[in-house]
Design a protein around this motif. Structure first.
Motif, PDB file in Angstrom:
ATOM      1  N   ASP A 284       4.183   1.852 -19.206  1.00 56.02           N
ATOM      2  CA  ASP A 284       4.955   3.490 -19.290  1.00 56.02           C
ATOM      3  C   ASP A 284       6.486   3.143 -19.055  1.00 56.02           C
ATOM      4  O   ASP A 284       7.189   3.463 -19.285  1.00 56.02           O
ATOM      5  CB  ASP A 284       3.754   4.177 -19.154  1.00 56.02           C
ATOM      6  CG  ASP A 284       2.986   4.694 -20.273  1.00 56.02           C
ATOM      7  OD1 ASP A 284       2.426   4.059 -20.791  1.00 56.02           O
ATOM      8  OD2 ASP A 284       1.561   5.148 -19.516  1.00 56.02           O
ATOM      9  N   THR A 285       6.662   2.462 -17.633  1.00 54.13           N
ATOM     10  CA  THR A 285       7.654   3.203 -17.072  1.00 54.13           C
ATOM     11  C   THR A 285       8.782   1.769 -17.057  1.00 54.13           C
ATOM     12  O   THR A 285       9.757   1.687 -16.748  1.00 54.13           O
ATOM     13  CB  THR A 285       7.488   3.707 -15.987  1.00 54.13           C
ATOM     14  OG1 THR A 285       7.000   2.680 -14.741  1.00 54.13           O
ATOM     15  CG2 THR A 285       6.850   5.117 -15.890  1.00 54.13           C
ATOM     16  N   LYS A 287       8.103  -0.171 -14.806  1.00 52.92           N
ATOM     17  CA  LYS A 287       7.778  -0.425 -13.292  1.00 52.92           C
ATOM     18  C   LYS A 287       7.310  -1.217 -12.526  1.00 52.92           C
ATOM     19  O   LYS A 287       5.814  -1.258 -12.229  1.00 52.92           O
ATOM     20  CB  LYS A 287       7.879   0.735 -12.215  1.00 52.92           C
ATOM     21  CG  LYS A 287       8.395   0.950 -10.762  1.00 52.92           C
ATOM     22  CD  LYS A 287       9.233   0.517 -10.828  1.00 52.92           C
ATOM     23  CE  LYS A 287      10.675   0.857  -8.704  1.00 52.92           C
ATOM     24  NZ  LYS A 287      11.054   0.898  -8.966  1.00 52.92           N
TER      25      LYS A 287
END
Length: 427
Positions: A284-285, A287
């Motif tokens: 989602d990010t 990261k």
């Protein structure tokens, strides 16, 4: 013919290493025993090291290589023994820098800061330890050294923190005390010492898809020979599957995992050894988080390499330990995909029945090359077994191969149904 020594050698590993071919051939020798190195409730690091030296000194031949595929103490004993005999191996300090979770996190923050979760060290015996932790709940607590996920807890409030640290205080000495014996052999930085081997970490909780590159650093040359998916169970705490080859993260993310691992290993001065690193990727990010780097091949990966590539990852470990350029075949095995799968139970109980040999053999006939390791026995209480993580009990370990991932998942489910375990409930 080279004499290769493997601490804690099991019959399964002997079979896996039989797939390895080196010029001139090899003779395989165990060093110490599995019970002393892996299953022991208590152990003395210096005593194990002396026993290993005695065994090697008594050997009537050349000691050509010593390889590690178990966690501490094996992972630290091997570089000491190799250095004493002038054999290729990573330096002891470079190994301990990664074995010690706090030391490793500090060095990660220096070399790969973009991938490091927030963390804070604390003394679990300090009654005011929570006051020194500057992380918001929830967070993980764990010792700086423990096997697998043992003594690692996700805590959501002060009461859970108190319960977790009470458990840690009762059990941390089993690994911490011998780990202190190992740490005494190197100079430990002041900001790492805290409470010695009994130091704990509080760490930011990270989520996402987990994957693990495995490779080697040999004479300064960095290589990766495989990447694995690490799939957790429905609780999100414990591993259910270890799948090879990885497919759950994009190739660009795998490339970044590989690059980050190299940057860290070079920073800590690690050379002439193998590694496996664990990462978490948040889709989602975008990261990427570095969970940890282990200074050895993973014995959990060995049979999966045999099934997919045709040779155990011991081939790389042996090459590196002999001072040779490591070589690993690619996709020469019987299966396209393979997995190590757990047979779990989430409640305590006394084992009353496990699968018998005829049932296991029937499963092997149904699914050729399947390996079934039963980890419990009738009469044992699950909560009293050593080397269990806090969130589930491991009843058995399966090694499966298949033509594709859908078939692999179905075989896992079929195996769960075909392997009967029974329990007496306990209060």
């Amino acid at each position: 013919m080279k004499n290769v020594f493997v601490p804690g050698l099991t019959e399964l590993q002997r079979a896996e290493i039989s797939t390895v071919e080196i010029p001139g051939g090899l003779r395989l020798h165990g060093l110490l025993d599995y019970d002393s190195l892996v299953k022991a409730e208590e152990f003395d690091f210096d005593e194990l090291l002396d026993r290993a030296r005695t065994e090697l000194d008594a050997f009537d031949g050349t000691v050509d290589a010593i390889i590690a595929h178990w966690d501490f103490p094996t992972s630290v004993i091997v570089p000491i023994l190799a250095a004493e005999r002038g054999l290729p191996a990573p330096s002891l300090e470079s190994v301990l820098r990664s074995e010690h979770k706090l030391w490793s996190r500090i060095l990660q923050r220096e070399s790969v800061p973009e991938c490091v979760p927030d963390f804070c060290a604390f003394d679990p015996f300090d009654p005011n330890a929570l006051d020194s932790i500057d992380l918001d709940f929830p967070f993980w607590v764990k010792p700086v050294k423990a096997h697998s996920s043992q003594l690692g807890f996700e805590v959501h409030d002060p009461e859970e923190f108190a319960t977790a640290t009470e458990t840690i205080r009762a059990e941390i000495g089993r690994i911490a005390d011998p780990f202190d014996q190992a740490l005494a052999r190197v100079t430990v930085p002041e900001d790492v010492r805290v409470a010695g081997g009994r130091t704990c970490l509080a760490e930011q909780i990270v989520t996402g898809t987990q994957a693990a590159p495995e490779g080697s650093m040999a004479a300064g040359e960095y290589r990766v020979h495989g990447v694995f998916d690490m799939r957790k169970d429905a609780t999100g705490h414990s591993f259910a599957h270890l799948d090879y080859p990885a497919r759950t993260v994009p190739e660009s993310v795998r490339d970044t995992m590989i690059e980050v691992s190299e940057r860290y290993l070079r920073h800590v001065g690690y050379d002439n050894g193998c590694f496996n690193s664990e990462f978490m990727w948040d889709a989602d990010t975008g990261k990427l988080w570095l969970i940890e780097i282990n200074t050895r091949i993973s014995q959990s990966h060995s049979d999966l390499f045999v099934k997919v590539d045709g040779t155990s990852n011991h081939a790389v470990a042996i090459d590196v330990a002999l001072g040779r350029t490591p070589e690993m075949p690619h996709r020469k095995g019987r299966f396209a995909v393979a997995a190590q799968c757990m047979v779990p139970r989430y409640e305590d109980g006394v084992v009353t029945r496990v699968p018998d040999e005829s049932q296991i053999e029937a499963l092997r006939r149904r699914f050729p090359d399947t390996v079934v390791n039963i980890d419990v026995a009738p009469g044992e209480r699950l909560s009293e077994l050593p080397n269990q993580d806090p969130y589930r009990y491991k009843l058995a370990t399966l090694y499966l191969g298949a033509a594709d991932h859908d078939e692999l998942e179905q075989r896992y489910q079929d195996c769960l149904e075909a392997l009967p375990f029974e329990f007496e409930e306990v209060d």
